[in-house]
Design a protein around this motif. Structure first.
Motif, PDB file in Angstrom:
ATOM      1  N   LEU A  82       0.847  -1.188   0.000  1.00  0.00           N
ATOM      2  CA  LEU A  82       0.000   0.000   0.000  1.00  0.00           C
ATOM      3  C   LEU A  82       0.886   1.242   0.000  1.00  0.00           C
ATOM      4  O   LEU A  82       1.953   1.250   0.623  1.00  0.00           O
ATOM      5  N   HIS A  83       0.419   2.283  -0.669  1.00  0.00           N
ATOM      6  CA  HIS A  83       1.208   3.511  -0.753  1.00  0.00           C
ATOM      7  C   HIS A  83       0.276   4.718  -0.822  1.00  0.00           C
ATOM      8  O   HIS A  83      -0.599   4.799  -1.682  1.00  0.00           O
TER       9      HIS A  83
ATOM     10  N   GLN B 267       1.033  -3.586  10.963  1.00  0.00           N
ATOM     11  CA  GLN B 267       1.239  -2.208  11.368  1.00  0.00           C
ATOM     12  C   GLN B 267       1.766  -1.410  10.181  1.00  0.00           C
ATOM     13  O   GLN B 267       2.661  -1.874   9.465  1.00  0.00           O
ATOM     14  N   PRO B 268       1.240  -0.215   9.926  1.00  0.00           N
ATOM     15  CA  PRO B 268       1.724   0.581   8.792  1.00  0.00           C
ATOM     16  C   PRO B 268       3.168   1.010   9.012  1.00  0.00           C
ATOM     17  O   PRO B 268       3.559   1.349  10.130  1.00  0.00           O
ATOM     18  N   SER B 269       3.959   0.984   7.943  1.00  0.00           N
ATOM     19  CA  SER B 269       5.352   1.425   8.030  1.00  0.00           C
ATOM     20  C   SER B 269       5.474   2.943   7.939  1.00  0.00           C
ATOM     21  O   SER B 269       6.531   3.502   8.211  1.00  0.00           O
ATOM     22  N   ALA B 270       4.398   3.610   7.555  1.00  0.00           N
ATOM     23  CA  ALA B 270       4.368   5.067   7.483  1.00  0.00           C
ATOM     24  C   ALA B 270       2.931   5.528   7.654  1.00  0.00           C
ATOM     25  O   ALA B 270       1.993   4.767   7.419  1.00  0.00           O
TER      26      ALA B 270
ATOM     27  N   LEU C 180      -7.454  -4.271   4.693  1.00  0.00           N
ATOM     28  CA  LEU C 180      -8.329  -4.768   5.762  1.00  0.00           C
ATOM     29  C   LEU C 180      -7.511  -5.210   6.977  1.00  0.00           C
ATOM     30  O   LEU C 180      -7.871  -4.934   8.123  1.00  0.00           O
ATOM     31  N   LYS C 181      -6.398  -5.899   6.725  1.00  0.00           N
ATOM     32  CA  LYS C 181      -5.572  -6.395   7.827  1.00  0.00           C
ATOM     33  C   LYS C 181      -4.851  -5.262   8.549  1.00  0.00           C
ATOM     34  O   LYS C 181      -4.613  -5.349   9.762  1.00  0.00           O
ATOM     35  N   VAL C 182      -4.530  -4.200   7.839  1.00  0.00           N
ATOM     36  CA  VAL C 182      -3.970  -3.017   8.497  1.00  0.00           C
ATOM     37  C   VAL C 182      -5.027  -2.384   9.403  1.00  0.00           C
ATOM     38  O   VAL C 182      -4.750  -2.011  10.552  1.00  0.00           O
ATOM     39  N   LEU C 183      -6.242  -2.275   8.909  1.00  0.00           N
ATOM     40  CA  LEU C 183      -7.321  -1.693   9.712  1.00  0.00           C
ATOM     41  C   LEU C 183      -7.630  -2.537  10.943  1.00  0.00           C
ATOM     42  O   LEU C 183      -8.011  -2.009  11.994  1.00  0.00           O
TER      43      LEU C 183
END
Length: 224
Positions: A26-27, A61-64, A53-56
């Motif tokens: 994702l970006h 965990q998001p890298s940024a 969905l898995k980030v939400l």
């Protein structure tokens, strides 16, 4: 030739990290939802829908960037997540409840309703390994949909069991979607998305191609 085309499309998402090549799934994904929103995630396979969905849900965990969530998040990715084939159906209901983060009292309060909905009868006290695939799916669906969601994440619209049970499952899923404060549904089924969603977010190669009112998007979509 198709294989080369696919690799070329992914090249722009390959990045180096600690001497390894990884895919940046994702970006610059940014959007905001309010109570009552039903968001449809649209995109081809590999576009980033399941990753988002898995980030939400907190699996990744998001890298940024950052995520701001106000409310309890529940997800239906795999209705048989955490099941033990050696354990009974009843024990597996408890295991799934613990995975969901429920307290023992919350699990107990949902137990009989989940068993009744599954229509498994005396099989509930037999090991899961004795179940047919349809029976195991009914058990998983029954416990996975026994919560009262505030924010509900769905990777495709889940059905389970024989046609009669699938009809009952669709009714329950509709009820969940209506009762949740926010729903995020990733699906390729445009008929379903049109029925459920008021907003659409289209992902292309991990980026947001469009985020808009569902009625406007469907009005332009060549598939409708």
């Amino acid at each position: 030739m198709p294989r080369r085309a696919k690799l070329a499309r992914l090249d722009s998402r390959l990045v180096s990290s600690d001497g390894r090549q990884v895919v940046k799934a994702l970006h610059d994904v940014s959007f905001s939802l309010q109570s009552g929103d039903r968001l449809g995630l649209v995109g081809s396979n590999g576009s980033g829908k399941t990753t988002l969905l898995k980030v939400l849900y907190g699996v990744y965990q998001p890298s940024a960037g950052r995520i701001e969530i106000d409310g309890r998040v529940d997800a239906l990715f795999d209705v048989r997540l955490g099941f033990n084939p050696e354990a009974t159906g009843r024990r597996n209901l408890i295991l799934r409840g613990l995975i969901n983060g429920w307290t023992p009292s919350e699990i107990e309060s949902r137990m009989e309703a989940a068993i009744s909905f599954s229509e498994l009868g005396e099989f509930i006290d037999l090991p899961l390994k004795t179940y047919s695939a349809g029976m195991a799916a009914r058990l998983g669906f029954s416990i996975a949909t026994s919560f009262e969601p505030e924010i509900l994440l769905l990777d495709e619209w889940i059905g389970a069991g024989d046609p009669a049970f699938q009809a009952k499952a669709r009714e329950r899923m509709d009820c969940l979607a209506r009762s949740a404060g926010i729903v995020v549904l990733a699906s390729h089924n445009q008929t379903l998305l049109k029925r459920i969603c008021n907003k659409v977010l289209v992902l292309e190669n991990g980026r947001v191609a469009t985020f808009e009112n569902a009625a406007e998007w469907f009005a332009r979509s060549p598939d409708n």
